[in-house]
Design an enzyme around this catalytic site. Structure first.
Site, PDB file in Angstrom:
ATOM      1  N   ASP A 194       0.811  -1.206   0.000  1.00 26.63           N
ATOM      2  CA  ASP A 194       0.000   0.000   0.000  1.00 26.63           C
ATOM      3  C   ASP A 194       0.849   1.263   0.000  1.00 26.63           C
ATOM      4  OD1 ASP A 194       0.902  -0.443   2.607  1.00 26.63           O
ATOM      5  OD2 ASP A 194      -1.078  -0.891   3.403  1.00 26.63           O
ATOM      6  N   ASN A 232      -7.941  -2.662  13.885  1.00 30.28           N
ATOM      7  CA  ASN A 232      -9.315  -3.064  13.574  1.00 30.28           C
ATOM      8  C   ASN A 232      -9.339  -4.341  12.729  1.00 30.28           C
ATOM      9  OD1 ASN A 232      -8.385  -2.170  11.137  1.00 30.28           O
ATOM     10  ND2 ASN A 232      -9.946  -0.595  10.816  1.00 30.28           N
ATOM     11  N   HIS A 273      -7.611  -4.831   9.931  1.00 34.56           N
ATOM     12  CA  HIS A 273      -7.375  -4.660   8.480  1.00 34.56           C
ATOM     13  C   HIS A 273      -6.045  -5.293   8.077  1.00 34.56           C
ATOM     14  CE1 HIS A 273      -5.352  -0.381   8.873  1.00 34.56           C
ATOM     15  NE2 HIS A 273      -4.430  -1.318   8.885  1.00 34.56           N
ATOM     16  N   GLU A 306      -9.989  -2.277   4.637  1.00 29.91           N
ATOM     17  CA  GLU A 306     -10.681  -1.972   5.892  1.00 29.91           C
ATOM     18  C   GLU A 306     -11.904  -2.882   6.055  1.00 29.91           C
ATOM     19  OE1 GLU A 306      -9.263  -0.162   7.970  1.00 29.91           O
ATOM     20  OE2 GLU A 306      -8.591   1.780   7.230  1.00 29.91           O
TER      21      GLU A 306
HETATM   22  C1  GLP Z   1      -0.948   0.317   8.393  1.00 26.09           C
HETATM   23  C2  GLP Z   1      -0.757  -0.563   7.172  1.00 26.09           C
HETATM   24  C3  GLP Z   1      -0.943  -2.016   7.515  1.00 26.09           C
HETATM   25  C4  GLP Z   1      -0.141  -2.380   8.748  1.00 26.09           C
HETATM   26  C5  GLP Z   1      -0.611  -1.550   9.903  1.00 26.09           C
HETATM   27  C6  GLP Z   1       0.096  -1.880  11.215  1.00 26.09           C
HETATM   28  O1  GLP Z   1      -2.284   0.617   8.641  1.00 26.09           O
HETATM   29  N1  GLP Z   1      -1.628  -0.266   6.086  1.00 26.09           N
HETATM   30  O2  GLP Z   1      -0.533  -2.792   6.402  1.00 26.09           O
HETATM   31  O3  GLP Z   1      -0.319  -3.728   9.011  1.00 26.09           O
HETATM   32  O4  GLP Z   1      -0.371  -0.195   9.589  1.00 26.09           O
HETATM   33  O5  GLP Z   1       1.297  -1.214  11.293  1.00 26.09           O
HETATM   34  P1  GLP Z   1       2.254  -1.406  12.533  1.00 26.09           P
HETATM   35  O6  GLP Z   1       3.239  -2.449  12.113  1.00 26.09           O
HETATM   36  O7  GLP Z   1       2.914  -0.075  12.712  1.00 26.09           O
HETATM   37  O8  GLP Z   1       1.412  -1.838  13.647  1.00 26.09           O
END
Ligand code: GLP
Length: 258
Positions: free
Chosen positions: A71, A143, A145, A150
Site C-alpha cells: 500500500d 481493527n 485490516h 478496511e
Molecule cells: C498500516 C498498514 C498495515 C499495517 C498496519 C500496522 O495501517 N496499512 O498494512 O499492518 O499499519 O502497522 P504497525 O506495524 O505499525 O502496527
C-alpha cells in the site's frame, strides 16, 4: 492456517527474517523468480534490518527478486504521496530495507512494485502475469485490516465479494487515521493523507504463502476474534483462516491468546 507464538519482538523479527531469507535462498538456488509481498509499519522494522544483514553476509543474489508493496498513501490530487513526504511508504522501504542491500546482490530498482492510485488494476494484472506472490508478509491493523483493506459490514458485502476485492484507492477509516496519526505522524491528524491505495484481498489471498506478524497489545483483540470465527468482511485478517499456507506469528510478551 497455523499460529506460531514467539517470545518477543526480537524473536519475532528473527523468525520472520529467517523464513523470508530461506525462501529467497531456495529461489536463488533454483534460479527462479521470487515475488515477495512487503508490508510497512513498526512491526517490520527490525525484521528488515535482520533480513538485509543475513542476505548481505551470505551474498545471496537478489537478481530474481521482485518486491510488491501492499500500500501507499494518496494525496488530495489522487497521486501517491511523493517519496519526500514524511509518511511515504516508498521512503520507509528505502530506509529500512532496499538501501541496506549490498550493491553486489544485484537488487534492481525496476523490480520494486507499488500499486499506482491512478491505475490500481494494472498492479493486479501485472502481478498475476508474473505468476502471483510467492510469499506475502503482513501486519495487522488494530481493527483487523490487512494492507488497507478496511472492515466492511457483512450485511452489505458477501464473504466471496470481499475476498475478490481488487487493488484500489480507499478512504481511510477514522480509527486507522487516528491510529496511524498517533503512531507515525506525531499525533497530528492534519498531517495524515485521507486516502490510500491498497493491494486488494484477491492478490493477497492468492499468495502461495502468507506470514502475518503481530506484536502490539492492541492487536490481541482482532486476533482473539479470529480464534473463534470464520472469514468475514468485518475482520479482513480472518480470511487467512482458510488459506492453505498461512502463519500468524505473535509475541507472548504483549499478546495472550488461548
Ligand atoms: C498500516 C498498514 C498495515 C499495517 C498496519 C500496522 O495501517 N496499512 O498494512 O499492518 O499499519 O502497522 P504497525 O506495524 O505499525 O502496527
Amino acid at each position: 492456517m497455523r499460529w506460531q507464538v514467539v517470545a518477543d519482538y526480537s524473536s519475532m523479527s528473527a523468525y520472520g527474517a529467517t523464513c523470508i531469507y530461506q525462501a529467497i535462498v531456495a529461489a536463488a538456488n533454483a534460479g527462479t523468480r521470487f515475488n515477495l509481498g512487503l508490508a510497512t509499519g513498526n512491526t517490520m522494522i527490525e525484521l528488515y534490518r535482520v533480513l538485509a544483514d543475513k542476505l548481505n553476509r551470505q551474498q545471496v543474489s537478489l537478481e530474481n527478486v521482485h518486491t510488491y508493496n501492499l500500500d501507499e498513501y494518496v494525496d488530495d490530487t489522487g497521486s501517491a504521496v511523493p517519496e519526500n513526504h514524511p509518511l511515504s511508504y516508498r521512503k520507509y522501504m528505502q530506509d529500512h530495507l532496499f538501501s541496506r542491500f549490498d550493491a553486489m546482490l544485484g537488487f534492481r530498482e525496476d523490480h520494486i512494485h507499488f500499486p499506482d492510485p491512478c491505475d490500481p488494476a494494472r498492479f493486479d494484472r501485472e502481478l498475476s502475469a508474473a505468476g502471483g506472490l510467492n510469499l506475502q508478509l503482513l501486519g495487522i491493523g488494530f481493527n483487523g485490516h490487512i494492507a488497507f483493506n478496511e472492515p466492511e459490514s457483512a450485511d452489505v458485502v458477501s464473504r466471496e465479494i470481499y475476498a475478490a476485492r481488487p487493488s484500489r484507492v480507499i478512504p481511510l477509516t477514522p480509527l486507522t487515521l487516528a491510529t496511524n496519526a498517533r503512531l507515525t505522524a506525531g499525533g497530528n491528524l492534519d498531517r495524515m493523507p485521507r486516502h490510500a491505495v491498497t493491494m486488494g484481498m484477491a492478490s493477497i489471498l492468492g499468495a502461495r504463502e502468507i506470514m502475518l506478524l503481530a506484536c502490539f497489545a492492541e492487536q490481541q483483540a482482532p486476533l482473539q476474534r479470529m480464534q473463534t470465527g470464520s472469514p468475514t468482511p468485518e475482520l479482513p485478517a480472518s480470511y487467512l483462516l482458510t488459506h492453505a499456507n498461512a502463519t500468524i506469528v505473535y509475541t507472548a510478551d504483549t499478546i495472550q491468546l488461548n
